[in-house]
Write a protein that holds these residues in place. Structure first.
Motif, PDB file in Angstrom:
ATOM      1  N   UNK A  14      47.385  55.694  37.283  1.00 14.57           N
ATOM      2  CA  UNK A  14      48.232  55.979  38.441  1.00 14.57           C
ATOM      3  C   UNK A  14      48.412  54.767  39.350  1.00 14.57           C
ATOM      4  N   UNK A  15      47.768  53.664  39.013  1.00 17.06           N
ATOM      5  CA  UNK A  15      47.929  52.466  39.824  1.00 17.06           C
ATOM      6  C   UNK A  15      47.531  51.221  39.055  1.00 17.06           C
ATOM      7  N   UNK A  16      48.278  50.118  39.275  1.00 18.71           N
ATOM      8  CA  UNK A  16      47.991  48.836  38.625  1.00 18.71           C
ATOM      9  C   UNK A  16      48.014  47.744  39.683  1.00 18.71           C
ATOM     10  N   UNK A  17      46.995  46.907  39.684  1.00 15.44           N
ATOM     11  CA  UNK A  17      46.941  45.768  40.593  1.00 15.44           C
ATOM     12  C   UNK A  17      46.849  44.480  39.778  1.00 15.44           C
ATOM     13  N   UNK A  18      47.607  43.486  40.170  1.00 10.95           N
ATOM     14  CA  UNK A  18      47.508  42.154  39.580  1.00 10.95           C
ATOM     15  C   UNK A  18      46.843  41.258  40.616  1.00 10.95           C
ATOM     16  N   UNK A  19      45.753  40.602  40.247  1.00 15.46           N
ATOM     17  CA  UNK A  19      45.060  39.751  41.202  1.00 15.46           C
ATOM     18  C   UNK A  19      44.509  40.544  42.372  1.00 15.46           C
ATOM     19  N   UNK A  20      44.798  40.083  43.577  1.00 15.05           N
ATOM     20  CA  UNK A  20      44.286  40.760  44.778  1.00 15.05           C
ATOM     21  C   UNK A  20      44.882  42.144  44.965  1.00 15.05           C
ATOM     22  N   UNK A  21      46.041  42.379  44.385  1.00 15.32           N
ATOM     23  CA  UNK A  21      46.642  43.709  44.445  1.00 15.32           C
ATOM     24  C   UNK A  21      46.854  44.206  45.857  1.00 15.32           C
ATOM     25  N   UNK A  22      46.433  45.460  46.113  1.00 17.18           N
ATOM     26  CA  UNK A  22      46.649  46.060  47.427  1.00 17.18           C
ATOM     27  C   UNK A  22      45.791  45.422  48.516  1.00 17.18           C
ATOM     28  N   UNK A  23      44.753  44.694  48.135  1.00 16.96           N
ATOM     29  CA  UNK A  23      43.956  43.986  49.143  1.00 16.96           C
ATOM     30  C   UNK A  23      44.766  42.894  49.818  1.00 16.96           C
ATOM     31  N   UNK A  24      45.846  42.442  49.167  1.00 18.99           N
ATOM     32  CA  UNK A  24      46.682  41.397  49.766  1.00 18.99           C
ATOM     33  C   UNK A  24      47.399  41.878  51.020  1.00 18.99           C
ATOM     34  N   UNK A  25      47.505  43.195  51.191  1.00 21.94           N
ATOM     35  CA  UNK A  25      48.139  43.741  52.393  1.00 21.94           C
ATOM     36  C   UNK A  25      47.398  43.286  53.647  1.00 21.94           C
ATOM     37  N   UNK A  26      46.085  43.221  53.582  1.00 22.66           N
ATOM     38  CA  UNK A  26      45.278  42.861  54.741  1.00 22.66           C
ATOM     39  C   UNK A  26      45.013  41.365  54.834  1.00 22.66           C
ATOM     40  N   UNK A  27      45.469  40.606  53.830  1.00 20.98           N
ATOM     41  CA  UNK A  27      45.257  39.166  53.868  1.00 20.98           C
ATOM     42  C   UNK A  27      46.368  38.470  54.640  1.00 20.98           C
ATOM     43  N   UNK A  28      46.039  37.357  55.252  1.00 22.85           N
ATOM     44  CA  UNK A  28      47.045  36.509  55.886  1.00 22.85           C
ATOM     45  C   UNK A  28      47.584  35.529  54.838  1.00 22.85           C
ATOM     46  N   UNK A  29      48.773  34.987  55.141  1.00 19.91           N
ATOM     47  CA  UNK A  29      49.365  34.037  54.210  1.00 19.91           C
ATOM     48  C   UNK A  29      48.474  32.838  53.973  1.00 19.91           C
ATOM     49  N   UNK A  30      47.770  32.413  55.004  1.00 16.99           N
ATOM     50  CA  UNK A  30      46.873  31.268  54.884  1.00 16.99           C
ATOM     51  C   UNK A  30      45.680  31.577  53.996  1.00 16.99           C
ATOM     52  N   UNK A  31      45.418  32.855  53.804  1.00 15.09           N
ATOM     53  CA  UNK A  31      44.293  33.283  52.984  1.00 15.09           C
ATOM     54  C   UNK A  31      44.718  33.638  51.564  1.00 15.09           C
ATOM     55  N   UNK A  32      45.889  34.269  51.439  1.00 17.26           N
ATOM     56  CA  UNK A  32      46.296  34.793  50.134  1.00 17.26           C
ATOM     57  C   UNK A  32      46.817  33.707  49.195  1.00 17.26           C
ATOM     58  N   UNK A  33      47.645  32.775  49.718  1.00 17.78           N
ATOM     59  CA  UNK A  33      48.232  31.751  48.863  1.00 17.78           C
ATOM     60  C   UNK A  33      47.160  30.882  48.234  1.00 17.78           C
ATOM     61  N   UNK A  34      47.186  30.752  46.912  1.00 19.24           N
ATOM     62  CA  UNK A  34      46.161  29.987  46.194  1.00 19.24           C
ATOM     63  C   UNK A  34      46.475  28.498  46.291  1.00 19.24           C
ATOM     64  N   UNK A  35      45.669  27.783  47.079  1.00 17.25           N
ATOM     65  CA  UNK A  35      45.903  26.359  47.282  1.00 17.25           C
ATOM     66  C   UNK A  35      45.639  25.574  45.993  1.00 17.25           C
ATOM     67  N   UNK A  36      46.452  24.510  45.797  1.00 16.81           N
ATOM     68  CA  UNK A  36      46.318  23.648  44.634  1.00 16.81           C
ATOM     69  C   UNK A  36      45.629  22.351  45.041  1.00 16.81           C
ATOM     70  N   UNK A  37      44.656  21.938  44.267  1.00 11.96           N
ATOM     71  CA  UNK A  37      43.946  20.682  44.506  1.00 11.96           C
ATOM     72  C   UNK A  37      43.847  19.938  43.175  1.00 11.96           C
ATOM     73  N   UNK A  38      43.563  18.644  43.205  1.00 12.56           N
ATOM     74  CA  UNK A  38      43.380  17.916  41.940  1.00 12.56           C
ATOM     75  C   UNK A  38      42.267  18.503  41.076  1.00 12.56           C
ATOM     76  N   UNK A  39      41.335  19.205  41.711  1.00 16.92           N
ATOM     77  CA  UNK A  39      40.226  19.822  40.978  1.00 16.92           C
ATOM     78  C   UNK A  39      40.578  21.209  40.461  1.00 16.92           C
ATOM     79  N   UNK A  40      41.756  21.718  40.820  1.00 15.22           N
ATOM     80  CA  UNK A  40      42.173  23.033  40.367  1.00 15.22           C
ATOM     81  C   UNK A  40      42.589  23.937  41.508  1.00 15.22           C
TER      82      UNK A  40
END
Length: 367
Positions: A241-267
């Motif tokens: 009855x429900x499917x989440x990809x990654x953070x899924x519904x938890x992303x509702x409570x996340x801020x953009x500064x928290x949710x966006x996966x930052x890219x670094x030379x290390x990954x």
């Protein structure tokens, strides 16, 4: 159009009913030259099959797979692979009392409204018995994906009913009937399931499945996104009855500064996206969580109506899983494998000769 096929280039069409003579599938599009035998497929079917513990349905099915076509001298030929699993322990008489009525929460009513008739024996086509062929097909996809890309697909239980399961180790998963990644909680899960069985009731579950070493670049914009196809496949699993990809519904409570996966030379610094950005794989692990509803077949009397529209009470007999999520982990793994296999072939067909100078992010997989 009839909704029995999953995939485009790696297409799996299932057939059969719960209490028919056999169930199975036809896999069209598997590349030639891969070593394949029943022994490659049977282990995953054994993980899914009924009767393996007191916490699941006691229907006794060996679920022995037979390869009927598409393999010659131990190798895939590139032609359709037909897989057959015979039903051997049907008890159709257990369903005689629901021929003229509908079980609450089941597909009985909707199948009847769509087709004008239905097979009441074990739910017919809507039965979770039909997940066995997709597990068989998933085993074929898993082998190809691992052979060509090193992809590893695994899953576990995150919650059974009210009992959350803290993650401890992947090593614990195959050692208990719940696919729990925490051996210490198994006694609590057993007691919980025993109490449900005695009460004649059921519960839902939450599962997690992931694929590691998935190359970046798989998936299509806009309507054939990798995550959209994964969600489509997972919703085809009975009781989801429900499917989440990654953070899924938890992303509702996340801020953009928290949710966006930052890219670094290390990954990547995190994986809230679940390995998919803009519908295309990023090279990070593809992560999926599923919500599975409580089993609808329970012993407790429930209100319903007859085919004539008269009120009645329904009591469900037969052998049923008090929590269908317990056996769903290998099914979710198989569905993820089939979708990834399909997108691997689609990417190869469209972009197999594409070369670029952009280096992969550290810690991610190459195409």
């Amino acid at each position: 159009m009839s909704g029995n096929t999953l995939g485009l280039l790696f297409a799996v069409t299932t057939f059969g009913e719960s209490h028919g003579p056999a169930i199975g599938c036809v896999i069209d599009g598997c590349p030639p030259g891969m070593a394949l035998s029943e022994a490659d497929i049977q282990p995953d079917l054994d993980r899914r099959r009924p009767g393996t513990s007191r916490h699941v349905t006691q229907r006794q099915e060996a679920d022995q797979v037979e390869i009927l076509s598409g393999v010659f001298e131990g190798q895939t030929t590139g032609t359709p692979i037909a897989l057959l699993i015979r039903n051997t322990d049907q008890r159709s008489k257990d369903y005689g009392n629901i021929l003229d009525t509908f079980r609450p929460g089941h597909a009985d009513y909707t199948y009847w409204r769509k087709y004008g008739l239905r097979d009441p024996r074990g739910g017919g086509r809507s039965s979770a018995r039909l997940t066995a062929p997709i597990v068989a097909a998933g085993a074929v996809a898993k082998k190809w994906l691992h052979r060509h890309h090193g992809i590893v697909i695994r899953g576990c239980m995150q919650q059974v009913g009210e009992v959350a399961i803290p993650f401890a180790s992947w090593d614990d998963v195959p050692a208990n009937p719940f696919y729990a990644p925490n051996a210490a909680i198994v006694p609590q899960l057993e007691a919980y399931m025993d109490s449900l069985r005695k009460a004649g009731d059921s519960c839902g579950a939450r599962l997690y499945v992931e694929a590691t070493n998935v190359p970046a670049g798989w998936g299509e914009p806009l309507y054939d996104k990798l995550d959209a196809d994964i969600a489509h496949a997972m919703m085809g699993l009975n009781a989801v009855k429900g499917v989440e990809i990654g953070a899924g519904f938890a992303s509702v409570a996340q801020k953009g500064s928290e949710h966006g996966d930052e890219l670094t030379p290390e990954g990547f610094a995190s994986d809230n996206a679940g390995g998919v950005l803009g519908g295309i794989s990023s090279g990070q692990p593809v992560t999926v969580s599923l919500a599975i509803k409580p089993t609808s077949s329970i012993r407790l009397p429930r209100r319903s109506v007859t085919r004539a529209g008269e009120p009645t009470m329904v009591e469900t007999f037969g052998r049923h899983d008090p929590c269908v999520g317990i056996r769903a982990t290998p099914i979710a793994e198989a569905l993820l494998a089939v979708v990834l296999m399909d997108h691997a072939l689609r990417h190869r067909a469209q972009c197999g000769d594409v070369r670029h100078d952009v280096p992969p992010i550290a810690g991610t997989s190459r195409a």
